[in-house]
Design a protein around this motif. Structure first.
Motif, PDB file in Angstrom:
ATOM      1  N   GLN A 144     -10.349  -4.792  -0.799  1.00  0.00           N
ATOM      2  CA  GLN A 144     -10.104  -4.094   0.457  1.00  0.00           C
ATOM      3  C   GLN A 144      -9.458  -2.730   0.249  1.00  0.00           C
ATOM      4  O   GLN A 144      -9.795  -1.776   0.959  1.00  0.00           O
ATOM      5  N   PHE A 145      -8.551  -2.609  -0.729  1.00  0.00           N
ATOM      6  CA  PHE A 145      -7.759  -1.390  -0.865  1.00  0.00           C
ATOM      7  C   PHE A 145      -8.001  -0.607  -2.156  1.00  0.00           C
ATOM      8  O   PHE A 145      -7.458   0.471  -2.323  1.00  0.00           O
ATOM      9  N   GLY A 146      -8.774  -1.145  -3.063  1.00  0.00           N
ATOM     10  CA  GLY A 146      -9.044  -0.437  -4.314  1.00  0.00           C
ATOM     11  C   GLY A 146      -8.314  -1.066  -5.491  1.00  0.00           C
ATOM     12  O   GLY A 146      -7.402  -1.876  -5.319  1.00  0.00           O
ATOM     13  N   GLY A 165      -3.714   4.352   0.158  1.00  0.00           N
ATOM     14  CA  GLY A 165      -3.390   4.610   1.559  1.00  0.00           C
ATOM     15  C   GLY A 165      -3.118   6.074   1.832  1.00  0.00           C
ATOM     16  O   GLY A 165      -2.310   6.400   2.701  1.00  0.00           O
ATOM     17  N   TYR A 166      -3.786   6.953   1.114  1.00  0.00           N
ATOM     18  CA  TYR A 166      -3.553   8.387   1.269  1.00  0.00           C
ATOM     19  C   TYR A 166      -4.084   8.877   2.614  1.00  0.00           C
ATOM     20  O   TYR A 166      -5.249   8.707   2.925  1.00  0.00           O
ATOM     21  N   ARG A 167      -3.203   9.466   3.388  1.00  0.00           N
ATOM     22  CA  ARG A 167      -3.575  10.018   4.683  1.00  0.00           C
ATOM     23  C   ARG A 167      -2.686  11.223   4.966  1.00  0.00           C
ATOM     24  O   ARG A 167      -1.593  11.349   4.416  1.00  0.00           O
ATOM     25  N   THR A 168      -3.135  12.052   5.866  1.00  0.00           N
ATOM     26  CA  THR A 168      -2.338  13.162   6.383  1.00  0.00           C
ATOM     27  C   THR A 168      -2.325  13.023   7.889  1.00  0.00           C
ATOM     28  O   THR A 168      -3.358  12.731   8.494  1.00  0.00           O
ATOM     29  N   ARG A 169      -1.153  13.190   8.504  1.00  0.00           N
ATOM     30  CA  ARG A 169      -1.095  13.134   9.959  1.00  0.00           C
ATOM     31  C   ARG A 169      -0.121  14.192  10.473  1.00  0.00           C
ATOM     32  O   ARG A 169       0.816  14.578   9.785  1.00  0.00           O
ATOM     33  N   PHE A 173      -0.429   0.208   7.021  1.00  0.00           N
ATOM     34  CA  PHE A 173      -1.686   0.269   6.281  1.00  0.00           C
ATOM     35  C   PHE A 173      -2.081  -1.087   5.674  1.00  0.00           C
ATOM     36  O   PHE A 173      -3.242  -1.505   5.774  1.00  0.00           O
ATOM     37  N   LEU A 174      -1.135  -1.786   5.043  1.00  0.00           N
ATOM     38  CA  LEU A 174      -1.455  -3.030   4.327  1.00  0.00           C
ATOM     39  C   LEU A 174      -1.387  -4.284   5.189  1.00  0.00           C
ATOM     40  O   LEU A 174      -2.028  -5.284   4.868  1.00  0.00           O
TER      41      LEU A 174
END
Length: 136
Positions: free
Chosen positions: A47-49, A68-72, A129-130
């Protein structure tokens, strides 16, 4: 009743308790542990790599995973006394890093957060995320 019949259940109980100690799963202390303790590690990695590293330790393996790399964009509270002409925002770069202890049966025994982004009044990024709707 013979003594063998009376002691046989006691021996089976003692043997069962001794064997169950070999495969204990840590009690859940947070939503990530609640979601993943006792689950197959293959499900997590699918699921997550894949993990970034692993270390064998007896019958278990310690995997380190990062993702879980994201930018917000997050609204910033304006400074008191300054005119509010437009919404001030800042960029948050999000990621999550955990260590999973996995038994020889490839079942997650424990999961520990190594790095995370905390959020006031809500779940941390790793929890979101998890263990949240995005990760589950």
């Amino acid at each position: 009743m013979t003594p063998r019949i009376v002691t046989a259940p006691s021996l089976l109980l003692a043997l069962g308790l001794a064997l169950s100690g070999c495969t204990t799963i840590s009690p859940a202390a947070n939503p990530i542990e609640s979601r993943w303790n006792g689950q197959p590690a293959g499900t997590f990695f699918a699921q997550f790599g894949p993990p970034i590293s692993d270390v064998q330790s007896g019958d278990s393996t310690l995997y380190t995973w990062k993702g879980g790399y994201r930018t917000r964009r997050v609204e910033v509270t304006p400074v008191k006394g300054e005119p509010k002409t437009k919404r001030a925002t800042r960029t948050e770069r999000l990621s999550c890093s955990v260590q999973l202890t996995v038994g020889s049966d490839y079942v997650i025994r424990s999961i520990r957060t190594v790095s995370d982004i905390k959020r006031a009044g809500g779940p941390s990024w790793c929890e979101e995320f998890l263990a949240g709707a995005k990760g589950a």
